[in-house]
Design a protein around this motif. Sequence first.
Motif, mmCIF file in Angstrom:
data_model
loop_
_atom_site.group_PDB
_atom_site.id
_atom_site.type_symbol
_atom_site.label_atom_id
_atom_site.label_comp_id
_atom_site.label_asym_id
_atom_site.label_seq_id
_atom_site.Cartn_x
_atom_site.Cartn_y
_atom_site.Cartn_z
ATOM 1 N N ALA A 97 0.121 -1.397 -6.170
ATOM 2 C CA ALA A 97 -0.467 -0.377 -5.263
ATOM 3 C C ALA A 97 -0.254 -0.484 -3.447
ATOM 4 C CB ALA A 97 -2.427 -1.330 -4.926
ATOM 5 N N HIS A 98 -0.148 0.450 -2.919
ATOM 6 C CA HIS A 98 0.412 0.627 -1.730
ATOM 7 C C HIS A 98 -0.398 0.590 -0.758
ATOM 8 C CE1 HIS A 98 4.211 2.164 -3.124
ATOM 9 N NE2 HIS A 98 3.489 2.938 -4.081
ATOM 10 N N VAL A 99 -0.557 -0.498 0.465
ATOM 11 C CA VAL A 99 -1.502 -0.627 1.844
ATOM 12 C C VAL A 99 -0.918 -0.782 2.636
ATOM 13 C CG1 VAL A 99 -3.215 -2.416 -0.103
ATOM 14 C CG2 VAL A 99 -1.163 -3.245 1.025
ATOM 15 N N THR A 100 -0.825 -0.609 3.988
ATOM 16 C CA THR A 100 0.315 -1.020 5.167
ATOM 17 C C THR A 100 -0.987 -2.005 6.051
ATOM 18 O OG1 THR A 100 0.840 1.330 4.678
ATOM 19 C CG2 THR A 100 0.120 0.192 7.831
ATOM 20 N N GLY A 101 -0.035 -2.526 6.521
ATOM 21 C CA GLY A 101 -0.989 -3.557 7.216
ATOM 22 C C GLY A 101 -1.210 -3.653 8.971
ATOM 23 N N LEU A 102 -2.202 -3.685 9.133
ATOM 24 C CA LEU A 102 -2.899 -3.454 10.514
ATOM 25 C C LEU A 102 -2.318 -4.395 11.608
ATOM 26 C CD1 LEU A 102 -6.351 -2.433 9.644
ATOM 27 C CD2 LEU A 102 -4.203 -0.962 9.481
ATOM 28 N N GLU A 103 -1.473 -5.320 11.027
ATOM 29 C CA GLU A 103 -1.002 -5.622 11.919
ATOM 30 C C GLU A 103 0.465 -6.379 11.075
ATOM 31 O OE1 GLU A 103 -2.418 -7.127 14.820
ATOM 32 O OE2 GLU A 103 -4.574 -6.864 14.506
ATOM 33 N N PRO A 104 1.636 -6.053 12.315
ATOM 34 C CA PRO A 104 2.748 -6.463 11.844
ATOM 35 C C PRO A 104 3.007 -7.481 11.301
ATOM 36 C CG PRO A 104 2.859 -5.870 14.210
ATOM 37 C CD PRO A 104 1.281 -6.528 14.127
ATOM 38 N N GLN A 105 3.374 -7.963 9.703
ATOM 39 C CA GLN A 105 3.786 -8.526 8.937
ATOM 40 C C GLN A 105 4.955 -8.351 8.295
ATOM 41 O OE1 GLN A 105 -0.061 -8.892 6.807
ATOM 42 N NE2 GLN A 105 -1.563 -8.936 7.809
ATOM 43 N N GLY A 106 5.561 -7.399 7.810
ATOM 44 C CA GLY A 106 6.506 -7.377 7.619
ATOM 45 C C GLY A 106 6.760 -6.392 6.401
ATOM 46 N N THR A 107 7.194 -5.399 6.080
ATOM 47 C CA THR A 107 7.503 -4.804 4.427
ATOM 48 C C THR A 107 7.512 -5.702 3.548
ATOM 49 O OG1 THR A 107 7.987 -2.506 5.208
ATOM 50 C CG2 THR A 107 8.185 -2.968 2.796
ATOM 51 N N ARG A 108 6.793 -5.258 1.926
ATOM 52 C CA ARG A 108 7.325 -6.680 1.388
ATOM 53 C C ARG A 108 6.520 -6.111 -0.373
ATOM 54 N NH1 ARG A 108 3.574 -9.330 3.535
ATOM 55 N NH2 ARG A 108 1.542 -9.886 2.713
ATOM 56 N N THR A 109 6.498 -6.564 -1.753
ATOM 57 C CA THR A 109 5.803 -6.555 -2.702
ATOM 58 C C THR A 109 6.019 -7.410 -3.429
ATOM 59 O OG1 THR A 109 7.353 -4.456 -3.394
ATOM 60 C CG2 THR A 109 6.089 -5.228 -5.626
#
Length: 311
Positions: A97-109
């Motif tokens: 599932a793909h989500v985008t953070g509304l606050e900067p949190q970095g890219t990770r799986t």
Amino acid sequence: MLAHLTDDLGVVLRRDLVAAGLDDNAIARRCRTGELTRLRQGVYVATAAYTAADASGRHLMLCRGVMRLYPADVALSHTSAALAYGAPAWQVPLDVAHVTGLEPQGTRTQARVRHHEGVCRVGDVSRREGHWITAPARTALDAASLLDRDAAVCVIDWFVESGHTTLAECRQQLLSRREWTDHLDLTMKLDHAREGSQSVAESRCHLLFSDHGLPRPLQQVEVRDERGWLVGIVDFAWPEHRVVLEFDGIEKYHRYRRPGESIEEMVLREKWREDRIREVTGWTIIRISWADLEHPARLVERLRRQLARSA
């Protein structure tokens, strides 16, 4: 027993099961007996609902659980948001599932969730089913950024044809992300998108015509008889060559099937329509299927021969 705990998709969270009096051992037993299926840490689904769903439906079950787990600082995005809107799943990976953070949190799986880092402005997100989801134009481009060209174009075409967005809005959205690393790739994919494509098959046909230098056909052409009555609407037409191309696919038959009409009746009605089109216009009708699209060289040669013969 669990029916009152699951939602309309059959999804239930571990915390809800625990609150209902089931510990982890009891949950594990229900998984072993086939009553529950584990989607990811903390998210389960009724096995009967999971078994009945297709791959796209199962992905949406995962997304539902993920969005219920996470706080309000993420938005469903990319291909997951596209499927939530109803976009086709052709060649779309469905493992995470793909989500985008509304606050900067970095890219990770992690745990079947892909967290994307990106700037979300006010107009880039909206509320859906009590959670944040990226807006249609943003979703179309984000999804396209993860997909190969053909699948990306099919998704963009669907968003445009369904009325969720426009090509102009997508281009404006693309201008606002000029500094993103995917800008040039998305520019190319967006240039291949076309208004009027009503299915994945029609989008793929457009790409095939373009890739092989075939004349660009008219699309969704009305054919009328001598009285002006509508005989039918054809998928593609080259009037100057007197050639029509129609795509045969199960989705098309379901789209135009009338209430109470059997598949056999639909096929006979389609044959009558084709005969009338040929009678009224005198044009050659070429029918293709999904199998033809898997062998583009043979299909292109067939089309070239017919266009040249008609010319």
